[in-house]
Design a protein around this motif. Sequence first.
Motif, PDB file in Angstrom:
ATOM      1  N   LYS A 118       0.824  -1.209   0.000  1.00  0.00           N
ATOM      2  CA  LYS A 118       0.000   0.000   0.000  1.00  0.00           C
ATOM      3  C   LYS A 118       0.863   1.266   0.000  1.00  0.00           C
ATOM      4  O   LYS A 118       1.823   1.372   0.769  1.00  0.00           O
ATOM      5  N   VAL A 176     -11.585   5.878  -0.920  1.00  0.00           N
ATOM      6  CA  VAL A 176     -11.312   4.439  -0.938  1.00  0.00           C
ATOM      7  C   VAL A 176     -12.489   3.689  -1.538  1.00  0.00           C
ATOM      8  O   VAL A 176     -13.643   4.139  -1.460  1.00  0.00           O
ATOM      9  N   ASN A 205      -7.872  -2.195   0.566  1.00  0.00           N
ATOM     10  CA  ASN A 205      -7.620  -0.756   0.703  1.00  0.00           C
ATOM     11  C   ASN A 205      -8.397  -0.181   1.880  1.00  0.00           C
ATOM     12  O   ASN A 205      -7.847   0.552   2.716  1.00  0.00           O
ATOM     13  N   THR A 245      -3.523   2.836  -2.044  1.00  0.00           N
ATOM     14  CA  THR A 245      -3.842   1.607  -2.754  1.00  0.00           C
ATOM     15  C   THR A 245      -2.551   0.877  -3.088  1.00  0.00           C
ATOM     16  O   THR A 245      -1.471   1.281  -2.655  1.00  0.00           O
ATOM     17  N   ASP A 246      -2.648  -0.178  -3.851  1.00  0.00           N
ATOM     18  CA  ASP A 246      -1.464  -0.953  -4.180  1.00  0.00           C
ATOM     19  C   ASP A 246      -0.526  -0.147  -5.072  1.00  0.00           C
ATOM     20  O   ASP A 246      -0.966   0.573  -5.978  1.00  0.00           O
TER      21      ASP A 246
END
Length: 261
Positions: free
Chosen positions: A126, A153, A159, A195-196
Amino acid sequence: MPPCFRSVSLVVLLLTTLIAFAAPASAQSRLDDILARGVLKVGTTGDYPPFTVRGEGGAYAGLDVDAAEGLGAALGVKVEFVPTRWADLTHDLAAGDFDIAMGGVSVTLERQKTAFFSAPYLRDGKTPIARCADKDKFPDLAAIDRPEVTVIVNPGGTNEKFDRAHLKAAHIEVSNDNLSIFDKLAKGEADLMITDATETLYQQKLHPGVLCAIHPDAPFDFSEKAYLLPRDVALKAFVDQWLHIGEATGALAALEAKWLQ
């Protein structure tokens, strides 16, 4: 035959018969089911580029969509994509709605309580993404977790779980339409998203000079992407071997180059 040998033979025959009746019949695996029906059902959310995106016409595209087609080809079956949501992912898999979940699925212990994961195919973590003009404002979680900061989100996935666990003062705004989140962020309707790292790099490429990934090479945590499977040993073994071959032949690297670079 002497009586003693006949007695031993009868005992052996009796024991063999009892064992045969007592042993459970070998259950058919999900892999057998897939091969028999000629279709691999792939559950995917269709809202997580670059892994899976569902277009207006209903067609899917993305890294894991290409991977699913490759897996189907390896099995010699057709691929059918089944829509699902992040909040329903494990439930729909357990209900038998699809054979495998693909589309940027993060490995979590919670998901592993009811399912198997394939071998991981991508390392991730993240990290924030914000408007480029604001990227220096959010170097760490302390700078993000402030009352005046709005973090947008998508609901039900890792997340939101990360935000709820780490942000106590910042305002968390849940947006049900994951595909519009980054447009909202670009318009200033939120300050950032966590987020990723793979997604932040992809969205940075889609919004050059507008959105910037913040330290994607040093994310806040460690995670991996893998495919979510029912608790079927035969199917998992096949998927793991397919991934192993893809890594050795460069097929996985080619997918990453196409979608992530």
